[in-house]
Structures are given as structure tokens and as C-alpha cells.
Scaffold this active site. Structure first.
Site, PDB file in Angstrom:
ATOM      1  N   ASP A 286       0.913  -1.140   0.000  1.00  0.00           N
ATOM      2  CA  ASP A 286       0.000   0.000   0.000  1.00  0.00           C
ATOM      3  C   ASP A 286       0.945   1.180   0.000  1.00  0.00           C
ATOM      4  OD1 ASP A 286      -1.414   2.298   0.896  1.00  0.00           O
ATOM      5  OD2 ASP A 286      -3.059   0.982   1.474  1.00  0.00           O
ATOM      6  N   HIS A 287       1.064   1.850  -1.135  1.00  0.00           N
ATOM      7  CA  HIS A 287       2.187   2.795  -1.254  1.00  0.00           C
ATOM      8  C   HIS A 287       2.075   3.960  -0.272  1.00  0.00           C
ATOM      9  CE1 HIS A 287      -0.505   4.969  -4.016  1.00  0.00           C
ATOM     10  NE2 HIS A 287       0.293   6.011  -3.911  1.00  0.00           N
TER      11      HIS A 287
ATOM     12  N   LYS B 172       5.047   6.576   2.303  1.00  0.00           N
ATOM     13  CA  LYS B 172       5.220   8.035   2.229  1.00  0.00           C
ATOM     14  C   LYS B 172       5.879   8.540   3.507  1.00  0.00           C
ATOM     15  CE  LYS B 172       1.459   8.829  -1.025  1.00  0.00           C
ATOM     16  NZ  LYS B 172       1.898   9.549  -2.201  1.00  0.00           N
TER      17      LYS B 172
ATOM     18  N   HIS C  67      -5.521   3.158   1.352  1.00  0.00           N
ATOM     19  CA  HIS C  67      -4.558   4.209   1.713  1.00  0.00           C
ATOM     20  C   HIS C  67      -4.984   5.011   2.953  1.00  0.00           C
ATOM     21  CE1 HIS C  67      -3.090   3.094  -2.112  1.00  0.00           C
ATOM     22  NE2 HIS C  67      -3.663   4.014  -2.858  1.00  0.00           N
TER      23      HIS C  67
ATOM     24  N   GLN D 198       1.115  15.356   1.484  1.00  0.00           N
ATOM     25  CA  GLN D 198       1.561  15.856   0.186  1.00  0.00           C
ATOM     26  C   GLN D 198       0.637  16.944  -0.286  1.00  0.00           C
ATOM     27  OE1 GLN D 198       1.225  12.018  -1.777  1.00  0.00           O
ATOM     28  NE2 GLN D 198      -0.614  12.617  -2.826  1.00  0.00           N
TER      29      GLN D 198
HETATM   30  C1  BG6 Z   1      -3.907   4.974  -6.329  1.00  0.00           C
HETATM   31  C2  BG6 Z   1      -5.285   5.202  -6.871  1.00  0.00           C
HETATM   32  O1  BG6 Z   1      -3.871   3.823  -5.529  1.00  0.00           O
HETATM   33  O2  BG6 Z   1      -3.527   6.101  -5.555  1.00  0.00           O
HETATM   34  C3  BG6 Z   1      -5.338   6.472  -7.707  1.00  0.00           C
HETATM   35  O3  BG6 Z   1      -5.670   4.096  -7.676  1.00  0.00           O
HETATM   36  C4  BG6 Z   1      -4.818   7.639  -6.904  1.00  0.00           C
HETATM   37  O4  BG6 Z   1      -6.650   6.741  -8.164  1.00  0.00           O
HETATM   38  C5  BG6 Z   1      -3.472   7.309  -6.296  1.00  0.00           C
HETATM   39  O5  BG6 Z   1      -4.706   8.757  -7.785  1.00  0.00           O
HETATM   40  C6  BG6 Z   1      -2.999   8.397  -5.365  1.00  0.00           C
HETATM   41  O6  BG6 Z   1      -1.667   8.176  -5.029  1.00  0.00           O
HETATM   42  P1  BG6 Z   1      -0.693   9.390  -4.788  1.00  0.00           P
HETATM   43  O7  BG6 Z   1       0.573   8.782  -4.309  1.00  0.00           O
HETATM   44  O8  BG6 Z   1      -0.560  10.110  -6.091  1.00  0.00           O
HETATM   45  O9  BG6 Z   1      -1.364  10.247  -3.767  1.00  0.00           O
END
Ligand code: BG6
Ligand code: NDP
Length: 497
Positions: A182-183, A187, A245, A373
Site C-alpha cells: 500500500d504505497h 510516504k 490508503h 503531500q
Molecule cells: C492509487 C489510486 O492507488 O492512488 C489512484 O488508484 C490515486 O486513483 C493514487 O490517484 C494516489 O496516489 P498518490 O501517491 O498520487 O497520492
């Protein structure tokens, strides 16, 4: 200074011809290499069905390999690309995997590797996760050494599909070997939450229902689903960013103190607090879908030809949460997320209770804002005497803006940080199976209601607006006190994402 680790690691990226690989996975590996966190003896193999040569893949990813300030470093890029090769093959039959096995084994034999260290990164749609994992296990798994598999979201569509996915994955790879990415957990500001909360007595002491009036986790994007409508239509904003997220952020914000930074201690506490969340009240939500912009220049969600013409897909949602435990009982918590709004930002707002009256008649609440962010910052809006002779209050801020305070630091991208964790076998910032289970249990009834025959119609809001009608009232009903217009002025303009 960077540390070097494991020599002759083999990283295989499945789905290497795709968008995620090009934009995130390869750039993250390059970032790690550039900063000295990826051993130059590493072999990186791209694998996908498309018939590409090594050079084709290198050319495809090259434009995305940059320094953090966007500048090019040709020498480093070329060094990195010399570690990268490509192999084309199918996902669902053995032939490609056998060829891959040969390539990997030849490399390991040449380097005299006794204990292979193999990382498989699945940058693939979930429909083929299981096929690829089965073939991987059959053909590329060795009894000795280390094998790890990184899988990308979505981990299921609802509780039932997530459980089925997990039941199929579990016999193939152990929890120790699986890394569900889960990226958001990579962060910088999200990783900072544990340290900030538990490393500061004053914050730790105030982090409870006695002092906190409301909590918000906010996600805003200034663009719609242009080009992704077909994909998004069956997903919606709740599955896209909230169940994963933002819930991860909220969990780290509300969990109890883990006994240590040890991954399982942290994840145990996350699961515990998730179990204390009350079921989501279907009446405690505000949902929207974006329409055309006021000037007509931006399309509505329904203008996208790839979505159903009567789609009720939710592109904005605000959801009220309650946590039934000693710390949070009665504190309103709002998670809100929307596409096609006025700006791009992700932030946490913790609003504190008012100080006692008497001395003061109308003094604003303290508010702690953690901006994830863009332009990472933490600021605490507080009250102080206006300098000069008068004894008047002014709302000001204790401000930690990263770009000012940490000018010369490298702040890793989420994927850089997470891939490094996976290489080191650190699970702290990855999603555990039971965590996934509880989070789907929380969201599935709401999704079933919204997507069922009696699901409500989302309110249409204009592309580019600050928020759908009704949000101000929704937030006020959830304990958020708005500052009086003009009562607080920040001297610097915040860069837009
Ligand atoms: C992704 C979603 O997991 O996360 C996207 O599928 C979204 O719709 C994105 O734009 C947001 O990630 P970040 O890192 O740009 O905030
Ligand atoms: P804002 O005044 O921008 O917003 C405060 C909150 O009120 C937000 O949750 C906002 O929602 C909400 N809100 C206000 N009006 C409306 C409305 N009409 N409709 C819906 N929601 C509304 O933030 P701050 O008071 O925290 O800061 C003011 C400015 O100062 C911001 O630009 C901030 O970035 C900047 N600042 C920057 C710092 C830094 O960079 N270190 C430090 C301190 C301040 P929503 O978010 O949806 O707009």
C-alpha cells in the site's frame, strides 16, 4: 551514508511493459541505486507478454529515471540500465517461467550464489495474481535462500473476494514471503506518524478524547478519472483510496503504542484498533460524483464513454467513523476523498478542544495539520499575543515545513522506501492478512448498500470545486470548527500539486 546489502539479488518485475512499472517500479529501483541502496551486482529482469528487446525496455523506462529535482544523470542512468534486461513470456503457462528459471540460475551459478535472494514484483492486474504466483512457486521457488513476492493492490473487491484471494495465496507463499504493497505506507509523513505520536510527550499526552475534538483524514485530487473511467466505474473512490490508503493512515493515527518498532508489534496494534471501529452508519456519509466544470471546459464523470451512462459511481465521499475504545469514544472522525476538486492534497487535521472560557471569550481551537503531500509539512495552529502593546490574540503556527527544515535531505519516494523494505524483509509498512480482513469487514456493508438496488444517488458537484454542497455542514456536524474568514493568514503560498 547508504549501506550496501545482499549481493547478486535477482529482482523480477512481472508486468514490466506496463504503466506502473514504467512510472513507479523502475524509477524506484533507480532511485535506490542512485542513492547507494541497491547493490550494483543486482540483476533486474523485466517480464511481460509484449515482445520487447532489452533495449526496447530500457528506452521505455529511461525518460522516467531522474534525480529528485527532475534533473538527468546520464552516467547513473546508463549504469543502472546495464543491470536491466527483459524477457517476454506468457503468464499462465510454464514455458516463459522455465526460460526465466534458466536465466536466473545461470546468473546465480556464474556468481557462485549458494543462497539465492530473489524478489518478484507483481505489477499486474489482480485477475492474474494467482496464476502468476502458482507458476512462480512451481518453477522459480528454491528451498534454500530467500524468495519474496510483492503484490499490488487491489487485494480483493470486497470481503468475500479478498478472503478467496487470500485462501489461494496462502498455500503458495507464507506471510513472511508476501509483501502487500500500500504505497501510502511508504510516504515519508505516514512513516513519521509513529515517531511523532509516540516520541513526543506533549502530543502523546494530548492524543485522546479529553483533548481532541475532531479528526479528519483528507484526500483531494485536482483531476478526474479521464482515461481510467472504465476501470474506475466498478471501483469508486471508496475502494480506490479509502479502504486502503486512507484507512492505513487513520489506523496509524489512532492505534495504541506498540511495544517496539518491530513489524509484528506495529501490525498487531493496527489490527486491534481496527477491531474497535464501530460499523459505518449508512446515514453518516456524504457522497458525490463530479459533473462538468462551471465553465464547461472540464468533462463530467459521465461524459467518459467508457462508463455506464447512468453510473452511480462515487467520485467523492465523506464518511463518519467512530472508534469504541477508551481513547476515542465520542470523537468524530471523518475520512473524505474526492477526485476532480480544486486542488491536490492529502492531509490530516486534528482539531483540539477549546480552552476554558472566562479569560477568553472567543479564542480559536488549536489545530494540528500534518500535510502528507504536496510539500510535506506539520503545522500547529496556536494562539499567541500579537506583538506590540495591545494584549490581543493572533492565531499563528508552529511550523515544520520539510523543504525549509530539511533542505539537504533525500526524502525517498514511497516506492523507493517500500521496495527497500521488501529487499530487507521488513514487513512494518506492508499490509498483513488479518488487517486486510478487518478493513474489508468494515467497508463491505457500506459498499453493498451504496451499490445495491436501494443505493442513494450521489450528489453532482462541479469539476474543480472545493467540495460538494453539504460538506461544510457535514464537517460542522462532526465537530470541526471553521476559522472565521480572514482570522488566520499564512504568509507563504502553498505550492499546488
Ligand atoms: C492509487 C489510486 O492507488 O492512488 C489512484 O488508484 C490515486 O486513483 C493514487 O490517484 C494516489 O496516489 P498518490 O501517491 O498520487 O497520492
Ligand atoms: P484552510 O484554511 O485552507 O482550510 C481549513 C479547513 O477548513 C480545511 O479542512 C478546509 O477544507 C476547510 N474549509 C474551509 N472553508 C471551506 C469551504 N468553504 N468548504 C469546504 N471546506 C472548507 O487551511 P489552514 O487554515 O490550515 O491553512 C491556511 C493556508 O495556510 C493553507 O493554504 C495552508 O496550506 C497554509 N499553511 C501552510 C503551512 C505550511 O506550508 N507549512 C503552515 C500553515 C498554513 P479543504 O481542505 O477541503 O479546503
Amino acid at each position: 551514508m547508504a549501506t550496501q546489502f545482499d549481493e547478486n539479488t535477482v529482482i523480477t518485475i512481472f508486468g514490466a511493459s506496463g504503466d506502473l512499472s514504467k512510472k513507479k517500479t523502475f524509477p524506484a529501483l533507480f532511485g535506490l541505486y542512485r542513492e547507494g541502496y541497491l547493490n550494483p551486482t543486482t540483476k533486474i529482469i523485466g517480464y511481460a507478454r509484449s515482445k520487447l528487446s532489452n533495449e526496447d525496455l530500457r528506452e521505455k523506462v529511461k525518460p522516467f529515471l531522474k534525480k529528485p529535482n527532475g534533473a538527468k544523470d546520464d552516467a547513473k542512468v546508463n549504469e543502472f540500465l546495464s543491470m536491466v534486461s527483459y524477457h517476454a513470456g506468457p503468464y499462465d503457462s510454464d514455458e516463459g517461467y522455465l526460460e526465466l528459471k534458466k536465466i536466473i540460475e545461470e546468473f546465480e551459478a556464474e556468481k557462485k550464489v549458494d543462497e539465492p535472494h530473489r524478489l518478484f514484483y507483481l505489477a499486474l492486474p489482480p485477475s492474474i495474481f494467482i496464476d502468476v504466483c502458482s507458476k512462480l512457486k512451481e518453477n522459480l521457488y528454491t528451498e534454500s535462500g530467500i524468495q519474496r513476492v510483492i503484490v499490488e493492490k487491489p487485494f480483493g473487491h470486497d470481503l468475500q473476494s479478498a478472503t478467496e484471494l487470500q485462501e489461494k495465496l496462502a498455500p503458495l507463499f507464507s506471510e513472511d514471503e508476501l509483501f502487500r504493497i500500500d504505497h501510502y505506507l511508504g510516504k515519508e509523513m505516514v512513516k513519521n506518524l509513529l515517531l511523532m505520536r509516540f516520541g513526543n510527550t506533549f502530543l502523546n499526552a494530548a492524543w485522546n478524547k479529553e483533548n481532541i475534538q475532531s479528526v479528519q483524514v483528507v484526500f483531494k485530487e485536482p483531476f478526474g478519472t479521464e482515461g481510467r473511467g472504465g476501470y474506475f466505474d466498478s471501483i469508486g473512490i471508496i475502494r480506490d483510496v479509502m479502504q486502503n490508503h486512507l484507512l492505513q493512515v487513520l489506523t496509524l493515527l489512532t492505534m495504541e503504542r506498540p511495544v517496539s518498532f518491530d513489524p509484528e508489534s506495529v501490525r498487531d496494534e493496527k489490527v486491534k484498533v481496527l477491531k474497535a471501529f464501530s460499523p459505518i452508519d449508512h446515514d453518516d456519509i456524504l457522497i458525490g460524483q463530479y459533473g462538468r466544470s462551471v465553465d464547461g471546459s472540464k468533462p463530467s464523470y459521465l461524459d467518459d464513454e467508457t462508463v455506464k451512462e447512468d453510473s452511480k459511481c462515487v467520485t467523492f465521499a465523506a464518511i463518519g467513523f467512530k472508534i469504541a475504545n477508551e481513547r476515542w469514544d465520542g470523537v468524530p472522525i471523518v475520512m473524505r476523498a474526492g477526485k476532480a476538486l480544486n486542488e491536490g492534497k492529502v492531509e490530516i487535521r486534528i482539531q483540539f478542544r477549546r480552552v476554558a472560557s472566562g479569560m477568553f471569550t472567543d479564542i480559536p481551537n488549536n489545530e494540528l495539520v500534518i500535510r502528507i503531500q504536496p510539500n510535506e509539512a506539520i503545522y500547529l495552529k496556536c494562539n499567541a499575543k500579537t506583538p506590540g502593546l495591545a494584549n490581543e490574540n493572533q492565531t499563528t503556527e508552529l511550523d515544520l515545513t520539510y523543504s525549509e527544515r530539511y533542505k539537504n535531505y533525500w526524502i525517498p519516494e514511497a516506492y523507493e522506501s517500500l521496495i527497500r523494505d521488501a529487499l530487507l524483509g521488513d514487513h512494518s509498512n506492508f499490509v498483513r492478512d488479518d488487517e486486510l480482513d478487518v478493513s474489508w469487514k468494515l467497508f463491505t456493508p457500506l459498499l453493498n448498500y451504496l451499490e445495491g438496488p436501494d443505493g442513494p444517488q450521489p450528489k453532482i458537484y462541479p469539476y474543480g470545486c472545493r467540495s460538494p454542497d453539504g460538506l461544510v455542514e457535514f464537517l460542522a456536524d462532526h465537530g470541526y470548527t471553521f476559522s472565521k474568514p480572514g482570522s488566520y493568514q499564512w504568509p507563504v503560498t502553498t505550492p499546488k500539486m
